[in-house]
Design a protein around this motif. Structure first.
Motif, mmCIF file in Angstrom:
data_model
loop_
_atom_site.group_PDB
_atom_site.id
_atom_site.type_symbol
_atom_site.label_atom_id
_atom_site.label_comp_id
_atom_site.label_asym_id
_atom_site.label_seq_id
_atom_site.Cartn_x
_atom_site.Cartn_y
_atom_site.Cartn_z
ATOM 1 N N THR A 1 45.005 -19.301 -49.068
ATOM 2 C CA THR A 1 45.697 -19.658 -47.828
ATOM 3 C C THR A 1 46.312 -21.046 -47.946
ATOM 4 O O THR A 1 47.471 -21.256 -47.572
ATOM 5 C CB THR A 1 44.741 -19.602 -46.633
ATOM 6 O OG1 THR A 1 44.104 -18.319 -46.602
ATOM 7 C CG2 THR A 1 45.487 -19.824 -45.326
ATOM 8 N N ASP B 1 49.993 -20.240 -48.781
ATOM 9 C CA ASP B 1 50.239 -19.900 -47.383
ATOM 10 C C ASP B 1 49.948 -18.415 -47.144
ATOM 11 O O ASP B 1 50.645 -17.736 -46.391
ATOM 12 C CB ASP B 1 51.679 -20.235 -46.985
ATOM 13 C CG ASP B 1 51.884 -20.240 -45.480
ATOM 14 O OD1 ASP B 1 50.934 -20.576 -44.753
ATOM 15 O OD2 ASP B 1 52.997 -19.903 -45.030
ATOM 16 N N SER C 1 48.209 -14.922 -45.958
ATOM 17 C CA SER C 1 47.675 -14.442 -44.684
ATOM 18 C C SER C 1 46.500 -13.503 -44.937
ATOM 19 O O SER C 1 46.531 -12.688 -45.866
ATOM 20 C CB SER C 1 48.750 -13.700 -43.892
ATOM 21 O OG SER C 1 49.783 -14.582 -43.503
ATOM 22 N N TYR C 2 45.483 -13.618 -44.107
ATOM 23 C CA TYR C 2 44.308 -12.758 -44.185
ATOM 24 C C TYR C 2 43.951 -12.244 -42.801
ATOM 25 O O TYR C 2 44.474 -12.724 -41.781
ATOM 26 C CB TYR C 2 43.114 -13.524 -44.767
ATOM 27 C CG TYR C 2 43.139 -13.648 -46.265
ATOM 28 C CD1 TYR C 2 42.559 -12.681 -47.075
ATOM 29 C CD2 TYR C 2 43.765 -14.734 -46.876
ATOM 30 C CE1 TYR C 2 42.590 -12.782 -48.459
ATOM 31 C CE2 TYR C 2 43.805 -14.845 -48.262
ATOM 32 C CZ TYR C 2 43.208 -13.868 -49.041
ATOM 33 O OH TYR C 2 43.254 -13.971 -50.411
ATOM 34 N N LYS D 1 44.787 -17.808 -40.769
ATOM 35 C CA LYS D 1 45.629 -18.661 -39.918
ATOM 36 C C LYS D 1 45.571 -18.253 -38.453
ATOM 37 O O LYS D 1 45.441 -19.105 -37.567
ATOM 38 C CB LYS D 1 47.075 -18.613 -40.427
ATOM 39 C CG LYS D 1 47.268 -19.312 -41.761
ATOM 40 C CD LYS D 1 48.701 -19.242 -42.229
ATOM 41 C CE LYS D 1 49.064 -17.848 -42.695
ATOM 42 N NZ LYS D 1 50.408 -17.796 -43.309
#
Length: 461
Positions: free
Chosen positions: A359, A363, A365-366, A397
């Motif tokens: 992340t 950057d 996403s999860y 995020k």
């Protein structure tokens, strides 16, 4: 507005629909494509993997911990082996490698791709046949190349002119003729993060096609005759969902095959299109099944070879993330829940960027879900963060969690099999979590949790 579009606007990465359409049922629900195949939520509310409750797993192994669904891992190996029947499927060890995973890959009949001496050492220690390995890397050392030759590694992917010289000298000394592929930088801009796009011209991997270096490298290897040039290799990046990039890459590599044939009368036997097949980290990701990928890629190769009057070469692919990524989730315990002046709610867990740097690095996403219980509370848009001294220490995020999420709750983050444990660190001197395999109601540690004694053992003072 479609649900995934609404989710994109409102930060919903883990479940379905925007907040005003969400119910506790939605928050408790699991999106199948995000989770290992044996994961369910029991009537009592806790997640189960391989028939074992996360409550029992957390009590036995602690948190944070990576839990690997062994049946899921094996089934994904079989999916690729079946879909790409006739091709050589190399599991990309860089995604996650340990002796237990190497043994699974071997038992399921796949090949293995390694890219350092350390990965080679793990593979050999697990008993993987060296002749079914490929050795990658943009800066292989003399010692690594020597070990690969001495072990009898099946193929080495050449990445620079210096490497051609090194390997040629070593092969001459040993009187061997190793099989090699030329890694070609095909100039394809994969639709992915800059750091994991690997086929555009301005990057460290391979020989440039546009500048003529790839052709020059192939001709040099053929003319010197010490190394056995078996084929060409192309890898356009990672987390790719659109096969159009593979189509362009294939066309350009096949054109190079034809150019080599015309120059030296040699039709190379193998074409390796790498890996990079995407997986679902959130509901916005739509990965293709292995069978669909195989159908499209084989069609592309047949068409391009026909256009260049070439025999169809043996295909190789290198899935790593697509096999192990969905097979693992990370289990955390919530430590604090902090509402920052109504701007955002931060849910802090007992891990973070030391067990998942993606992340912060990409950057990425999860998704996340409350793992130890069900909740009837309304959804709350939260940010899941770690315990490290970095404001960028973010695990997820934006995710809708139950508004009653509290310290002591278990939180599960799916899709953490690839590059999470592999890239884990001891930042802030936090010991790395264990990897626990679960199958048919039983669990076992395959990589143990680090301890403070492990950290201190390296500190010679």
């Amino acid at each position: 507005m479609r649900a995934h579009e609404a989710g994109a606007l409102h930060g919903d990465h883990g479940n379905r629909g925007p907040a005003w359409l969400r119910t506790p049922e939605d928050v408790n629900g699991l999106v199948p494509q995000l989770w290992p195949r044996t994961v369910t939520r029991a009537d009592a509310g806790a997640l189960e993997i391989g028939g074992v409750s996360v409550l029992d797993l957390a009590a036995e192994y602690g948190t944070p911990a990576y839990f690997l669904d062994e049946e899921d891992l094996r089934s994904r190996c079989r999916d690729f082996a079946s879909a790409f029947a006739g091709a050589d499927v190399y599991y990309a060890g860089k995604s996650f490698l340990c002796k237990a995973v190497v043994k699974v890959v071997n038992e399921e009949g796949l090949f293995l791709d390694v890219c350092t001496g350390g990965e080679l050492a793990v593979a050999l220690a697990a008993g993987f046949p060296a002749e079914r390995m490929g050795f990658h890397g943009n800066n292989k050392s003399l010692s690594e190349l020597t070990r690969a030759l001495d072990a009898g590694v099946g193929r080495i992917i050449l990445d620079s002119f210096q490497e051609i010289d090194r390997l040629t000298a070593l092969a001459t000394e040993r009187g061997v003729r190793p099989k090699v592929l030329i890694r070609v930088t095909v100039g394809v801009e994969a639709h992915t993060h800059e750091f994991i796009a690997t086929a555009h011209e301005d990057q460290k991997f391979g020989f440039s096609l546009a500048g003529g270096a790839a052709f020059e490298a192939a001709i040099r290897v053929l003319d010197e005759g010490v190394l056995d040039l078996h084929g060409l290799h192309s890898h356009i990046g990672s987390q790719i969902f659109d096969t159009s990039g593979f189509e362009v890459a294939t066309r350009r590599v096949v054109e190079l095959q034809a150019q080599i044939r015309d120059a030296r009368g040699v039709e190379l036997a193998e074409l390796d299109l790498g890996g990079g097949f995407g997986i679902a980290y959130t509901t916005q990701d739509d990965p293709s099944p292995a069978a669909d990928l195989a159908k499209r890629i084989n069609k592309i190769i047949a068409s391009e070879c026909d256009a260049s009057s070439l025999k169809i070469p043996k295909l190789s692919i290198e899935p790593g993330r697509a096999i192990v990524g969905p097979s693992v989730f990370t289990l955390y315990e919530v430590g604090t829940v902090k509402d920052v002046d109504g701007i955002r709610t931060y849910v802090s867990v007992d891990g973070g960027m030391s067990d998942n740097i993606r992340t912060a690095l990409y950057d990425a996403s999860y998704s996340a879900t409350l793992a130890g219980r069900k909740s009837e509370a309304p959804p709350l848009l939260a940010r899941v963060v770690g315990k490290h001294c970095e404001s960028g220490d973010i695990v997820v995020k934006d995710e809708f969690l139950p508004a009653d999420v509290q310290p002591g709750d278990l939180l599960a983050v799916p899709g953490t099999g690839a590059y999470c444990r592999s890239m884990a660190s001891n930042y802030n001197h936090v010991p790395r979590p264990p990897v626990v395999a679960v199958r048919d109601g039983a669990s076992r540690v395959i990589v143990r949790r680090e301890t403070e004694d492990d950290l201190l053992a390296l500190d010679v003072g």
